[in-house]
Every structure is written in C-alpha cells, then in structure tokens.
Design a protein around this motif. Structure first.
Motif, mmCIF file in Angstrom:
data_model
loop_
_atom_site.group_PDB
_atom_site.id
_atom_site.type_symbol
_atom_site.label_atom_id
_atom_site.label_comp_id
_atom_site.label_asym_id
_atom_site.label_seq_id
_atom_site.Cartn_x
_atom_site.Cartn_y
_atom_site.Cartn_z
ATOM 1 N N TYR A 191 1.601 19.177 -10.736
ATOM 2 C CA TYR A 191 2.516 18.175 -11.312
ATOM 3 C C TYR A 191 3.347 18.809 -12.434
ATOM 4 O O TYR A 191 4.544 18.561 -12.559
ATOM 5 C CB TYR A 191 1.727 17.006 -11.898
ATOM 6 N N MET A 214 2.611 13.691 -2.947
ATOM 7 C CA MET A 214 3.380 13.579 -4.189
ATOM 8 C C MET A 214 3.821 14.937 -4.739
ATOM 9 O O MET A 214 4.578 14.991 -5.704
ATOM 10 C CB MET A 214 2.594 12.791 -5.242
ATOM 11 N N CYS A 245 1.135 1.854 2.098
ATOM 12 C CA CYS A 245 0.871 0.713 1.227
ATOM 13 C C CYS A 245 0.736 1.125 -0.241
ATOM 14 O O CYS A 245 -0.076 1.967 -0.592
ATOM 15 C CB CYS A 245 -0.419 0.027 1.683
ATOM 16 N N CYS A 283 -0.161 -0.968 -2.483
ATOM 17 C CA CYS A 283 -1.187 -1.844 -3.022
ATOM 18 C C CYS A 283 -0.653 -2.770 -4.115
ATOM 19 O O CYS A 283 -1.206 -2.853 -5.222
ATOM 20 C CB CYS A 283 -2.394 -1.033 -3.480
ATOM 21 N N CYS A 292 0.815 -5.797 -2.609
ATOM 22 C CA CYS A 292 1.327 -6.564 -1.470
ATOM 23 C C CYS A 292 1.715 -7.995 -1.843
ATOM 24 O O CYS A 292 2.474 -8.635 -1.117
ATOM 25 C CB CYS A 292 0.298 -6.583 -0.354
ATOM 26 N N GLN A 295 9.222 1.741 -5.088
ATOM 27 C CA GLN A 295 9.080 2.348 -6.408
ATOM 28 C C GLN A 295 10.272 3.251 -6.678
ATOM 29 O O GLN A 295 10.846 3.824 -5.756
ATOM 30 C CB GLN A 295 7.805 3.206 -6.479
ATOM 31 N N TYR A 303 7.818 6.080 -9.196
ATOM 32 C CA TYR A 303 6.477 5.482 -9.278
ATOM 33 C C TYR A 303 6.386 4.238 -10.154
ATOM 34 O O TYR A 303 5.291 3.769 -10.476
ATOM 35 C CB TYR A 303 5.425 6.552 -9.683
ATOM 36 N N GLU A 349 -7.275 3.127 -4.901
ATOM 37 C CA GLU A 349 -7.018 2.000 -3.996
ATOM 38 C C GLU A 349 -5.831 2.317 -3.079
ATOM 39 O O GLU A 349 -4.759 2.676 -3.537
ATOM 40 C CB GLU A 349 -6.695 0.761 -4.836
ATOM 41 N N GLY A 350 -6.057 2.167 -1.766
ATOM 42 C CA GLY A 350 -4.976 2.507 -0.840
ATOM 43 C C GLY A 350 -5.063 1.744 0.462
ATOM 44 O O GLY A 350 -4.163 1.835 1.311
ATOM 45 N N GLU A 351 -6.137 0.995 0.641
ATOM 46 C CA GLU A 351 -6.302 0.247 1.879
ATOM 47 C C GLU A 351 -5.147 -0.748 2.039
ATOM 48 O O GLU A 351 -4.937 -1.587 1.158
ATOM 49 C CB GLU A 351 -7.633 -0.518 1.819
ATOM 50 N N PRO A 352 -4.390 -0.643 3.132
ATOM 51 C CA PRO A 352 -3.263 -1.569 3.280
ATOM 52 C C PRO A 352 -3.693 -3.031 3.115
ATOM 53 O O PRO A 352 -4.659 -3.483 3.737
ATOM 54 C CB PRO A 352 -2.777 -1.293 4.704
ATOM 55 N N GLY A 353 -2.987 -3.737 2.243
ATOM 56 C CA GLY A 353 -3.292 -5.142 1.996
ATOM 57 C C GLY A 353 -4.157 -5.376 0.770
ATOM 58 O O GLY A 353 -4.404 -6.519 0.393
ATOM 59 N N THR A 354 -4.627 -4.305 0.138
ATOM 60 C CA THR A 354 -5.544 -4.430 -1.001
ATOM 61 C C THR A 354 -4.802 -4.165 -2.310
ATOM 62 O O THR A 354 -4.056 -3.205 -2.402
ATOM 63 C CB THR A 354 -6.693 -3.416 -0.855
ATOM 64 N N PHE A 355 -5.002 -5.019 -3.295
ATOM 65 C CA PHE A 355 -4.307 -4.790 -4.567
ATOM 66 C C PHE A 355 -5.087 -5.363 -5.743
ATOM 67 O O PHE A 355 -4.527 -5.837 -6.719
ATOM 68 C CB PHE A 355 -2.871 -5.349 -4.531
ATOM 69 N N ARG A 393 -5.873 -2.192 -8.664
ATOM 70 C CA ARG A 393 -4.676 -1.956 -9.482
ATOM 71 C C ARG A 393 -4.559 -3.022 -10.551
ATOM 72 O O ARG A 393 -4.372 -2.728 -11.731
ATOM 73 C CB ARG A 393 -3.427 -1.948 -8.596
ATOM 74 N N ARG A 433 -5.325 6.573 -8.438
ATOM 75 C CA ARG A 433 -4.288 6.858 -7.442
ATOM 76 C C ARG A 433 -2.996 7.298 -8.126
ATOM 77 O O ARG A 433 -2.545 6.666 -9.095
ATOM 78 C CB ARG A 433 -4.046 5.597 -6.601
ATOM 79 N N GLY A 434 -2.393 8.363 -7.625
ATOM 80 C CA GLY A 434 -1.213 8.939 -8.263
ATOM 81 C C GLY A 434 -0.055 7.982 -8.404
ATOM 82 O O GLY A 434 0.660 7.975 -9.419
ATOM 83 N N GLU A 435 0.159 7.148 -7.393
ATOM 84 C CA GLU A 435 1.312 6.241 -7.405
ATOM 85 C C GLU A 435 1.164 5.098 -8.408
ATOM 86 O O GLU A 435 2.113 4.367 -8.654
ATOM 87 C CB GLU A 435 1.533 5.637 -6.005
ATOM 88 N N PHE A 436 -0.033 4.926 -8.972
ATOM 89 C CA PHE A 436 -0.276 3.828 -9.919
ATOM 90 C C PHE A 436 0.129 4.245 -11.332
ATOM 91 O O PHE A 436 -0.710 4.379 -12.231
ATOM 92 C CB PHE A 436 -1.755 3.432 -9.910
ATOM 93 N N CYS A 459 -8.558 10.225 -0.037
ATOM 94 C CA CYS A 459 -9.314 10.436 -1.273
ATOM 95 C C CYS A 459 -10.075 9.186 -1.705
ATOM 96 O O CYS A 459 -10.889 9.240 -2.617
ATOM 97 C CB CYS A 459 -8.402 10.931 -2.387
#
Lengths: 211, 426
Positions: free
Chosen positions: A47, A84, A139, A141, A143, A150, A153, B87-93, B96, B127-130, B174
């Motif tokens: 990164y 990423m 996803c 997350c 939803c 994003q 991000y 967390e990455g399971e589609p539909g799960t939030f 986060r 999770r990196g995107e968070f 992961c």
C-alpha cells in the motif's frame, strides 16, 4: 484467479526508486509486528509503495523484497493476489461499482454501463487525463444502501444512476467528490493508499514486557 | 404480522446513541464495565461463562465460542486473538456497521476474549475496502490506549494487552480463518490444510482464536448480564440475538437485531416492510450467497436459527436475507453470484478454480441465448465435482446459486432456451 476484474498488467511503466520517506515509514510498519515476523509488513508496504507511484510497480516489488528478505517472485505472488494492489497507474479517483445482485437490482449494473459509455473507458481502465479509473467490484457489504459505489474506498449509497454519473463525470473537470454516505470526503488515490498502510494506527505499547 | 414489531437491541443498542462511537459516549452508556468485571474473574471463569451462555460464532459456522476458547493450550506462549473483520459475504453488512457505530464494543469483547485465553496481543483483520470502519477502529483504539484500556497494565489489572489493526487488500477468501492468518503473515490469502488447527498452530504458528466481529460484540453483554440472561433470548440451541441483514427487493433494507428463531416472514414482511413496490416474493437467501439452498415463498415461515434453517434444507450462514421479487431473473442472479465465486476462488485447488469458471461460462451461455437443455445437467455435474472435493468451504458454497436455481427455477432456464435469450427485464 486473474480475471478481467483485476485489470491488465503493464510492466513498462518507469518509476523512480522508493523514497527515503518510504523507508522511514516502512521501519515503523515493520515494528508493529513481532520481531521475527517482518513479512507481516508486506501488505502494508505494498500500500505504501502504491501511495508513491499510484500503483505497485515491478521495481517497487523488488525494493520491498530486499527490505523484507523476500524474492521478487514472493512479493509478486502476493501483490498480484489482492485486487486492491493495482498493476497499472490509477487515476486520482478510483470509482468502484458493485454489481452483485442487491446492487445490480437497484441500478449498480446500469451505473457501470453508463460510466463506461460516458467516460469512454472499460472497467479496469483510466481516462486519458488520469482523472478517473473505474472498476467493477464484488459486494461492498453496504447492501442496505444499494446501489453502492466507492470513490477511493469512500461509500456513496442510494444515488440514482443519473446523479451518480453526473457527479463522477464532474471529477474530470477537476471537481473533488462531495462527502460520502459516512460523511467522509475522499482524498486522492495516492494519499488514500498511504492511509491504507496504517501509519495512523496505534503502535503496540506493551509488547516488550511479554515473554 | 403485527404492526408493532420491535427489535431486540443488545449489540445494536448504541447504534443510534449520539457519540457512543467515542470513548466518553461508550463509557457513559455502560461501556468497559464488562472488561473490568472480567479482569476481576479468573480467565477460566470467563471461558466457562461464555461456554455456559451457549454463544455461537456469528461468522457463518455457528461454532460454540467458549469451546473454541477452551481449546487454547495453556503451556504454549505467546497465544493470539484475532478478530475476523473481513466481511464480504454478498448481502451481509452487519460487521461493518458494528465497527462503524460501536467500535469500542468490539474492542471490549476482544479484550475480554484475549484475557480469557491468556493472550497479550490481539489483531483485527479489517477488510481493505472498509475505509470508514478502519478509521473508526483506529480512533477507538487510540482512545482506549490513551485511557489505559489497552497497553500496559490495563485498568490497573496488571494485565498487558496490545491491539493491532491489519488491513486486507481485496480478497473474499480471507474471511476463511486460515487464509486470513496467511494474509496477516504477509502471504497470499489461501487456506491452510487442517489439522493442525489454529487453536494450536494459528497466527505465527502459535495458539490462536479467530472470532467474528459480531461474536465479540456479544461478549461484554454476557459478562455483564450473565449466561442465563443471554439464554433468555433465542432458542435452546441458538441462544441470544442476531443481526439479520435485509437487502434486495424490500421496502426497508437494513440491519435488524432480533432473537434467533424469529421467522423470515417477520423479517421480510414486518421489519423490512415487505417486497418492494407491492410485488410478489420469488425467492430469498437465508444466509447470503453462500446459503446452500435459496428459499422460495413456501419457506417464508422458517424460523431463523441454525437448526431450523438447516432442517429446511439450507444454512443460516451470516444471516443475510437477500430478497428477489417476482420479476427478477434468477439465472442472471445465479450468474452474478457464480462470477463472484469464480473471481474470488483463490486458485489453490482444481475443483473450485476450474469448476466455478465453467459454471460461470455455462450460465453466461443462457443469458446470451445459447443455453441448451443438456447444460442443466452439465452444471449439476460440475457442481457435484466441486462439493466435497474442494480445499475449503468457498468451493462447497460456490455451487449453491447454480444448484438452487436449477432446482427451484428450471422453468426459467428453459424460458431462456426457448426465447434464445433472457426473457426478464431485471
């Protein structure tokens, strides 16, 4: 798996060596992990390299390898595994659009198609003025806020295709994005990559007392 | 369905309390009392309390948390505690939101867990995107260090505890705990062969406990209120409350915390306001994309706990209920989920790597108008060669969208063949 979602690899980009600042920050990151576990710093260091070049260059991989005592292949295997870490120079604003069903049903798919059309680039590509890169992602997350995308991000949620496409398009003219759904205004891609390296995370303070 | 539905807010109780994401606000609302109480108990007493409470892991598998903690050998040090925040399971939030709105609750739960297993170093793999969740965690951790709830001699107990945030970099796999440990060690996130299990050979080959964000969020409440209080919610085998994530074609998508055993109907028609725009329900997932079987409207009265969902033929997973209205193309939905698995397959084992690729290609044929009757059998065959033959659960779960939709909606596949393309708008 290497798929179109990851973007094409380009190895001919010339980059300067990683800076002295990189090596100073790298020391701090390595110190976050137990003494014999410097390899744990690899993801943060990738990164950090990305924050200097806007992508992870082959040259940066070699430099990180010699810092951590890893081969170029060992570093490359990791750098190419995670989506990423970018193998092409990214634009200032990386737009990531979720197309999983909860978002697709709410307009995510339409937004991605619109962006490709109006920006004239495919997913995984960057506009010629280096303002915007777009990618299709899994996803995110969030939803309940579908459709979700994003910018560097930072989440944007429940926006119509029209208003989202207009806002993203304005970034080409030099505009900065408005605050996202959590109130944060995204920084440009390079400083965001630096943030991802975790230099602002607390350092361990108790470890030396542990046997 | 009554009109006076109310959530049972335990771990989401502070979500809407202004300032509860900061140290002062957290403490003003009961925060860190459980940690002090736990530090006055012996580690074994804490493990026993969690065991007695019946708390089960919220990451998908539902493994008893106290039992997992009790597996940590006492004579091998150091040991580590790791929070799976990938967390990455589609539909799960839910994870986060737990990190964004109440980061101290998770840190407190982790600190109690670390004390219980004798660990002085705990990691969160975020999770990196968070980006926002990570900022919230960074700030909360800095506050906790500053106030002496992390670091040396926490709250004067003589116990030392460090907290390290490690960010992911974009890889669903992961979320599998051994792949997660690989990622913290600076490697490709590919699952490890088990045994040995993380309980003896986990992070840096030392004894390690890995639990989900939501699991840790439950811990302080059990310490404060006791095991019997916790068992007062939910069912005998699935005690406590659970955050269910409602998304897709519903009027009010969102996280809803209710006791285990609440029906899917109460969640979909009650809390989430029913199917959007007055449409009819076509299907829903009880546990995200990795539900082993999607449910049709006939299953809407299923009670949402591990046992009942399994008895109905699927898995509770992460509790992500994705709702599909009558006008959704289930072939297209299956294609999108399958592409997800094909992309997220780590490539380590052949059945998953190749199988997901071929299922995706075959599904795309249907959407593009080249589907054939025999493709249904081909996809089921491929699925049969993935399940039980993959290195980790990702492969096993990857077949669900395909096998579920072929089982429930074979008429839609045939409509694609007849029309020579997709007959649906969405």
């Amino acid at each position: 798996m290497d798929t179109s979602l990851m973007g094409k690899s380009r190895t001919d980009s010339e980059v300067p060596p990683l800076t002295e600042e990189f090596h100073r920050a790298a020391k701090q990151i390595i110190a976050r992990y137990p003494s014999a576990q410097s390899r744990s710093a690899l993801l943060p260091l990738l990164y950090l390299a990305q924050s200097e070049h806007g992508f992870v260059s082959p040259q940066a991989m070699r430099e990180i390898g010699s810092l951590l005592g890893l081969s170029r292949a060992e570093v490359g295997a990791v750098a190419t595994f995670y989506t990423m870490f970018k193998r092409d120079p990214q634009g200032r604003w990386l737009v990531s659009v979720c197309t999983q069903p909860s978002c697709a049903l709410a307009g995510g798919r339409a937004l991605l198609e619109r962006l490709q059309e109006t920006l004239g680039i495919a997913t995984g590509e960057t506009t010629e003025d280096r303002a915007i890169s777009i990618e299709e992602v899994e996803c995110l997350c969030a939803c309940d806020g579908a459709p979700v995308f994003q910018i560097n991000y930072e989440n944007y949620e429940r926006m119509s295709v029209d208003s989202a496409a207009e806002m993203i398009g304005s970034l080409r003219g030099g505009a900065t994005p408005p605050a996202g759904a959590r109130g944060g205004v995204p920084e440009e891609f390079k400083p965001v990559s630096r943030r991802m390296a975790g230099l602002t995370s607390p350092m361990p303070r108790a470890r030396e007392t542990v046997e | 369905v009554t009109t006076t539905l109310q959530e049972t807010k335990v771990i989401s109780a502070r979500f809407d309390v202004e300032g509860a994401d900061r140290f002062e606000g957290y403490v003003a609302n009961g925060g860190y009392e459980a940690l002090k109480k736990a530090l006055s108990m012996s580690p074994d007493e804490v493990v026993d309390l969690i065991k007695t409470s019946g708390l089960r892991g919220r990451g998908g598998a539902g493994f008893p948390t106290g039992t997992k903690w009790s597996f940590i050998p006492k004579d091998i040090r150091p040991s580590y505690l790791v929070c799976n925040a990938d967390e990455g399971e589609p539909g799960t939030f839910k994870d986060r939101e737990l990190m964004e709105r109440d980061p101290h609750q998770m840190i407190e739960g982790m600190a109690i867990g670390a004390y219980a297993i004798g660990s002085h170093e705990m990691y969160v793999f975020c999770r990196g995107e968070f980006a926002y969740a990570a900022r919230q965690l960074e700030r909360a951790a800095a506050e906790a260090y500053e106030r002496g709830y992390l670091g040396k001699n926490i709250v004067g107990s003589g116990y030392d505890l460090d907290f390290i945030i490690h960010r992911g970099a974009g890889a669903y796999i992961c979320g599998e705990e051994t792949a997660l440990l690989e990622a913290i060690e600076g490697r490709r996130g590919q699952p490890r062969l088990r045994p040995p299990f993380p309980a003896t050979h986990g992070l840096f080959a030392k004894p390690t406990v890995v639990n989900n964000v939501e699991t840790f969020a439950c811990v302080p409440h059990i310490v404060t209120n006791g095991a019997d209080w916790f068992k007062g919610y939910g069912t005998e085998k699935s005690p406590g409350t659970k955050i269910f994530c409602l998304s897709g074609d519903v009027e009010r998508p969102g996280n809803y915390e209710v006791p285990f055993g609440t029906t899917a109907r109460e969640l979909i028609e009650g809390f989430a306001g029913g199917v959007k725009d007055g449409k009819k329900l076509k299907a829903f997932t009880p546990g995200g994309a990795s539900s082993t079987q999607f449910f049709g409207p006939d299953k809407i009265d299923v009670e949402m706990d591990w046992e009942a969902v399994q008895a109905a033929g699927s898995l509770l997973g992460t509790g992500a209920i994705i709702v599909f209205a009558e006008d959704v193309c289930m072939v297209r939905a299956a294609l999108r989920y399958t592409r997800f698995y094909a992309h997220e397959s780590c490539g380590k084992c052949t059945p998953c790597r190749e199988g997901t690729y071929w299922m995706e290609n075959t599904l795309r044929r249907f959407e593009e108008g080249h589907g054939r009757e025999e493709d249904l059998q081909i996809m089921n065959d491929v699925a049969g060669n993935i399940i039980g033959r993959s290195f980790c659960a990702l492969g096993d779960f990857s077949i669900a969208p395909v096998t579920s939709t072929i089982k429930l909606f074979s008429d839609e596949y045939r409509a694609h063949i007849t029309k020579g393309g997709c007959p649906f708008e969405r």
